[in-house]
Scaffold this motif. Structure first.
Motif, short mmCIF file in Angstrom:
data_model
loop_
_atom_site.label_atom_id
_atom_site.label_comp_id
_atom_site.label_asym_id
_atom_site.label_seq_id
_atom_site.Cartn_x
_atom_site.Cartn_y
_atom_site.Cartn_z
N MET A 1 0.84 -1.19 0.00
CA MET A 1 0.00 0.00 0.00
C MET A 1 0.89 1.26 0.00
SD MET A 1 -2.50 0.93 3.07
CE MET A 1 -1.14 1.17 4.18
N VAL A 2 0.51 2.22 -0.82
CA VAL A 2 1.31 3.44 -0.98
C VAL A 2 0.48 4.62 -0.50
CG1 VAL A 2 2.37 4.97 -2.70
CG2 VAL A 2 2.60 2.48 -2.93
N LEU A 3 1.03 5.44 0.41
CA LEU A 3 0.33 6.66 0.82
C LEU A 3 0.73 7.78 -0.10
CD1 LEU A 3 -0.11 4.88 3.37
CD2 LEU A 3 -0.33 7.04 4.60
N GLY A 4 -0.29 8.44 -0.67
CA GLY A 4 -0.08 9.47 -1.68
C GLY A 4 -0.39 8.92 -3.05
N LEU A 24 1.41 -4.85 -4.90
CA LEU A 24 0.80 -3.55 -4.60
C LEU A 24 -0.72 -3.68 -4.58
CD1 LEU A 24 3.12 -1.40 -6.87
CD2 LEU A 24 2.92 -1.19 -4.38
N VAL A 25 -1.34 -3.15 -3.51
CA VAL A 25 -2.81 -3.25 -3.44
C VAL A 25 -3.50 -1.94 -3.81
CG1 VAL A 25 -2.89 -5.14 -1.78
CG2 VAL A 25 -2.80 -2.80 -0.95
N GLY A 26 -2.84 -0.81 -3.58
CA GLY A 26 -3.49 0.45 -3.92
C GLY A 26 -2.84 1.62 -3.20
N CYS A 27 -3.42 2.81 -3.43
CA CYS A 27 -2.93 4.05 -2.82
C CYS A 27 -3.97 4.56 -1.82
CB CYS A 27 -2.75 5.13 -3.87
SG CYS A 27 -1.58 4.74 -5.15
N ILE A 28 -3.48 5.38 -0.91
CA ILE A 28 -4.33 6.08 0.04
C ILE A 28 -4.05 7.56 -0.14
CG2 ILE A 28 -4.88 6.37 2.49
CD1 ILE A 28 -5.32 3.51 1.46
N ASP A 29 -5.07 8.36 -0.40
CA ASP A 29 -4.81 9.79 -0.60
C ASP A 29 -5.91 10.61 0.06
OD1 ASP A 29 -2.85 11.40 -2.77
OD2 ASP A 29 -4.60 12.52 -2.05
N ARG A 30 -5.48 11.74 0.63
CA ARG A 30 -6.42 12.68 1.27
C ARG A 30 -7.47 13.14 0.26
NH1 ARG A 30 -3.68 18.10 3.40
NH2 ARG A 30 -3.48 18.37 1.16
N ASP A 31 -7.04 13.25 -0.99
CA ASP A 31 -7.94 13.72 -2.05
C ASP A 31 -8.70 12.51 -2.61
OD1 ASP A 31 -9.21 14.65 -4.28
OD2 ASP A 31 -7.42 15.58 -5.17
N THR A 32 -9.92 12.34 -2.14
CA THR A 32 -10.66 11.13 -2.53
C THR A 32 -11.30 11.27 -3.92
OG1 THR A 32 -12.49 11.98 -1.22
CG2 THR A 32 -11.14 10.27 -0.20
N SER A 33 -11.09 12.45 -4.58
CA SER A 33 -11.56 12.54 -5.96
C SER A 33 -10.60 11.82 -6.91
CB SER A 33 -11.72 14.01 -6.38
OG SER A 33 -10.46 14.60 -6.52
N LEU A 34 -9.39 11.52 -6.41
CA LEU A 34 -8.43 10.78 -7.25
C LEU A 34 -8.87 9.33 -7.35
CD1 LEU A 34 -5.09 12.21 -5.81
CD2 LEU A 34 -6.18 12.81 -7.98
N ARG A 35 -8.81 8.76 -8.53
CA ARG A 35 -9.27 7.37 -8.71
C ARG A 35 -8.10 6.40 -8.84
NH1 ARG A 35 -13.22 8.04 -6.67
NH2 ARG A 35 -15.13 8.96 -7.44
N HIS A 36 -7.03 6.85 -9.54
CA HIS A 36 -5.89 5.97 -9.81
C HIS A 36 -4.59 6.78 -9.74
CE1 HIS A 36 -9.16 3.82 -11.90
NE2 HIS A 36 -8.52 2.75 -11.46
N ALA A 37 -3.51 6.08 -9.47
CA ALA A 37 -2.16 6.64 -9.63
C ALA A 37 -1.30 5.55 -10.25
CB ALA A 37 -1.58 7.06 -8.29
N ALA A 38 -0.73 5.85 -11.40
CA ALA A 38 0.12 4.87 -12.11
C ALA A 38 -0.57 3.51 -12.22
CB ALA A 38 1.48 4.75 -11.41
N GLY A 39 -1.87 3.54 -12.44
CA GLY A 39 -2.61 2.29 -12.64
C GLY A 39 -3.06 1.61 -11.36
N LEU A 40 -2.69 2.16 -10.19
CA LEU A 40 -3.15 1.57 -8.93
C LEU A 40 -4.41 2.27 -8.47
CD1 LEU A 40 -0.30 1.13 -6.29
CD2 LEU A 40 -1.47 -0.62 -7.63
N PRO A 41 -5.38 1.56 -7.93
CA PRO A 41 -6.59 2.23 -7.45
C PRO A 41 -6.33 3.03 -6.17
CG PRO A 41 -6.62 -0.12 -6.88
CD PRO A 41 -5.41 0.10 -7.75
#
Ligand code: JB2
Length: 208
Positions: A1-4, A24-41
């Protein structure tokens, strides 16, 4: 899991994908309007961390450029029980005698030479070089193309801007901010902002 899920996270995700031990399972971001980063949910914001731990996720990487935010989130993750992993590019060089703590990013083209120490949650960014016996504190960011000669000491939370050059033996205090392209030929105090060639202190900050 990646923060940011911003620019820094994209670089980190590329590096973690090259590590066969990492799933990799996904990202965690304060901005919940973001859907993906580099193909990770994007799985949600920091409120989902405890639930992910309960589901069996045990490892995390904080991929946010702000030294303060990265340090705070690293502490939060460890208090929840997560283990901070490293993201070390296979195209970097790290001496066997270097000491790396946890949660560190070492980007492509970076060099960490003999007996250097890199503190937890620090970033050695693209093409930066940290020479023999340097000591980099916690949550520092050594920005792309910076050059640290041997025996340089950098305190926790310090930011060295793109292309900073530091001669051997200098001591740079904690939470210093050094402007891009600076050439450090005298030691710098903590909590300063310093710029130029040669690098001079332009401000001593009292707010951090
Ligand atoms: O408390 C937080 C938080 N604060 C900001 N928790 C979580 N989970 N996420 C947080 N963020 C998120 O970090 C923001 O919503 C944003 O999506 C992300 C930061 O992305 P940004 O693209 O703004 O910056 P960055 O940190 O990825 O990259 C900076 O640092 C890099 C090292 C930039 O300066 C880059 O140019 C630089 N290469």
């Amino acid at each position: 899991m990646v923060l940011g899920a911003g620019g820094h996270a994209k670089v980190v995700i590329d590096i973690l994908r090259a590590d066969p031990r990492v799933e990799l399972v996904g990202c965690i971001d304060r901005d919940t309007s973001l859907r993906h980063a580099a193909g990770l949910p994007v799985l949600g914001d920091d409120s989902v961390l405890a639930g992910l731990y309960a589901q069996g996720i045990r490892h995390a990487f904080v991929a946010i450029g702000s030294n303060r935010v990265r340090q705070r989130l690293g502490e939060q993750l460890e208090s929840l029980g997560f283990r901070l992993v490293n993201a070390i590019s296979p195209f970097s060089w790290i001496s066997d005698s270097a000491q790396l703590e946890d949660g560190i990013a070492v980007m492509p083209g970076a060099v960490v030479n003999a007996e250097a120490k890199i503190g937890r949650l620090s970033i050695i960014n693209t093409g930066a070089t940290v020479d023999h016996e340097c000591s980099i504190g916690e949550a520092c960011h050594i920005a792309p193309g910076s050059t640290l000669s041997g025996n340089v000491t950098v305190g926790s939370g310090t930011f060295l801007g793109t292309g900073t050059r530091v001669i051997d033996g200098m001591e740079i205090g904690p939470w210093a901010m050094v402007g891009a392209g600076s050439v450090v030929i005298r030691s710098l105090p903590g909590h300063c902002t310093a710029v130029g060639v040669p690098c001079r202190v332009i401000k001593l900050r009292t707010d951090d």
